[in-house]
Design a protein around this motif. Structure first.
Motif, mmCIF file in Angstrom:
data_model
loop_
_atom_site.group_PDB
_atom_site.id
_atom_site.type_symbol
_atom_site.label_atom_id
_atom_site.label_comp_id
_atom_site.label_asym_id
_atom_site.label_seq_id
_atom_site.Cartn_x
_atom_site.Cartn_y
_atom_site.Cartn_z
ATOM 1 N N LEU A 142 0.859 -1.177 0.000
ATOM 2 C CA LEU A 142 0.000 0.000 0.000
ATOM 3 C C LEU A 142 0.898 1.230 0.000
ATOM 4 O O LEU A 142 1.974 1.230 0.592
ATOM 5 N N THR A 143 0.457 2.292 -0.658
ATOM 6 C CA THR A 143 1.177 3.545 -0.520
ATOM 7 C C THR A 143 0.941 4.101 0.884
ATOM 8 O O THR A 143 -0.019 3.711 1.571
ATOM 9 N N GLY A 144 1.784 5.018 1.300
ATOM 10 C CA GLY A 144 1.603 5.643 2.604
ATOM 11 C C GLY A 144 0.272 6.370 2.695
ATOM 12 O O GLY A 144 -0.391 6.354 3.743
ATOM 13 N N GLU A 145 -0.147 7.008 1.606
ATOM 14 C CA GLU A 145 -1.430 7.715 1.620
ATOM 15 C C GLU A 145 -2.577 6.727 1.797
ATOM 16 O O GLU A 145 -3.545 6.992 2.531
ATOM 17 N N GLN A 146 -2.490 5.569 1.159
ATOM 18 C CA GLN A 146 -3.535 4.565 1.314
ATOM 19 C C GLN A 146 -3.569 4.025 2.739
ATOM 20 O O GLN A 146 -4.639 3.758 3.286
ATOM 21 N N GLU A 147 -2.405 3.857 3.356
ATOM 22 C CA GLU A 147 -2.365 3.476 4.768
ATOM 23 C C GLU A 147 -3.101 4.498 5.619
ATOM 24 O O GLU A 147 -3.879 4.144 6.521
ATOM 25 N N ALA A 148 -2.842 5.787 5.343
ATOM 26 C CA ALA A 148 -3.498 6.842 6.113
ATOM 27 C C ALA A 148 -5.020 6.781 5.949
ATOM 28 O O ALA A 148 -5.775 6.961 6.912
ATOM 29 N N ALA A 205 4.222 5.175 -4.119
ATOM 30 C CA ALA A 205 4.773 6.363 -3.454
ATOM 31 C C ALA A 205 4.964 6.061 -1.995
ATOM 32 O O ALA A 205 4.174 5.396 -1.374
ATOM 33 N N GLY A 206 6.042 6.592 -1.386
ATOM 34 C CA GLY A 206 6.273 6.343 0.025
ATOM 35 C C GLY A 206 5.531 7.304 0.880
ATOM 36 O O GLY A 206 4.904 8.219 0.436
#
Length: 354
Positions: free
Chosen positions: A107-113, A353-354
């Motif tokens: 998952l991208t970091g934004e998706q984690e958020a 993206a990270g």
């Protein structure tokens, strides 16, 4: 249905198995945790070393076996910042799949958020009003803000406690004041650049923290244990945190591990975590954070539960981000013949993206 979520982080691989039934909260069946220590085994070129790869393979194999014995219908195995951002990520993921049959997803970091925000919103409900979320991991920190079920703003910043410890506090304690000030200045500069849109929004009614780092800092500052009773009030005050930072700087890892709430596996990075936590509270004008027991894994459970309730297939829990492919729906695979598993694959030829 019975769903397993394998979350591979900087320090450990955590498997949570839960029964999902529309109209009810996810019912935890079993959890399995294995130390992988990916972050500490990553060199300055971003390459994860051989011993950590072996630990990761063993952890994934154990999780697959535990899922099979528990009768899991789907397994979602995903890796967060420590593996996602590694220079040899693709080689490691290929080796894990060859050894275990499990294809790791990213998952991208934004998706984690976004997933974590979903979990927090469900935990506190609509009465929480506009929500501010902060989550400090080993490699990154996620921030999110919103008034609805999905955040209007979701950010991922390279401010994980493990990453900052390696890059800014590599030596043994005591950590001198000038080094602490330099790290805080770095954190604040990143936050000043990234968070103006959050600051310009109406103040949140509730500011919330998730993650082991925040939980352990809250315990250190006097909050009660919540593992057996997640409904107990747990919060972190910036004033208390400010008092602990110079004390933590003087202590060895062994001495930190003897403190209330601090685990030995995270003792080396708890100072950096405290500095990040205090800095983000200061920059965003928050004096108290409520610590939520639900986070990323619960967000994945809830996303799948919503799909069940709506009678639709599991799919990506968010819209595609520009220049980044959305995570596809789980695809059945079979690490062994005893159970069907699902994966969250990373599309070939793209870079998250990270």
């Amino acid at each position: 249905m019975r769903l397993g979520v394998l979350d591979i982080g900087s320090n450990s691989a955590n498997l949570r198995i839960a029964d999902l039934c529309p109209g009810e909260e996810p019912a935890l069946v079993r959890s399995v945790k294995s130390a992988v220590r990916l972050a500490e085994a990553t060199d300055r070129h971003g390459v994860i070393g051989r011993p950590a790869v072996d630990r990761l393979i063993a952890a994934v194999r154990e999780a697959a076996a535990a899922s099979a014995s528990a009768g899991v219908d789907e397994l979602v195995p995903l890796a967060t910042s420590a593996l996602r951002d590694a220079a040899n990520r693709d080689d490691v993921a290929a080796e894990v799949r060859a050894a275990t049959g499990v294809a790791l997803g990213f998952l991208t970091g934004e998706q984690e958020a976004r997933l974590t925000f979903l979990a927090v919103r469900r935990w506190y409900g609509w009465s929480a009003g506009p929500l501010l979320l902060a989550d400090i991991g080993g490699g990154s920190m996620e921030l999110a803000y919103g008034t609805g079920q999905q955040p209007e703003i979701a950010l991922s910043l390279p401010l994980g406690a493990g990453r900052l410890t390696r890059h800014h506090l590599p030596g043994p304690p005591p950590v001198r004041r000038r080094k602490r000030k330099a790290l805080r200045a770095h954190v604040v500069s990143v936050l000043d650049e990234a968070t103006p849109e959050i600051i310009e929004r109406p103040p949140p009614v509730r500011s919330v923290a998730t993650s082991k780092t925040f939980t352990q800092l809250a315990r250190l500052c006097g909050a009660p244990k919540t593992k057996k009773n997640p409904y107990r009030d747990c919060h972190l005050d910036r004033r208390d945190l400010l008092g602990w930072i110079p004390r933590l700087a003087k202590l060895s890892d062994e001495e930190r591990a003897e403190l209330r709430g601090v685990k030995s596996s995270r003792a080396h990075q708890i100072l950096a975590g405290a500095i990040v936590a205090e800095s983000v509270m200061d920059v965003l004008g928050v004096e108290r954070l409520d610590v939520c027991p639900w986070a990323l894994r619960e967000g994945i459970f809830l996303h799948r539960l919503d799909a069940l309730a709506a009678g639709r297939p599991a799919g990506p829990p968010f819209e595609a981000v520009e220049d980044v492919a959305a995570v596809p729906a789980p695809v059945p695979i079979r690490p062994d013949r005893r159970m069907p598993l699902a994966r969250v694959p990373h599309p070939a030829g793209t870079s998250p993206a990270g």
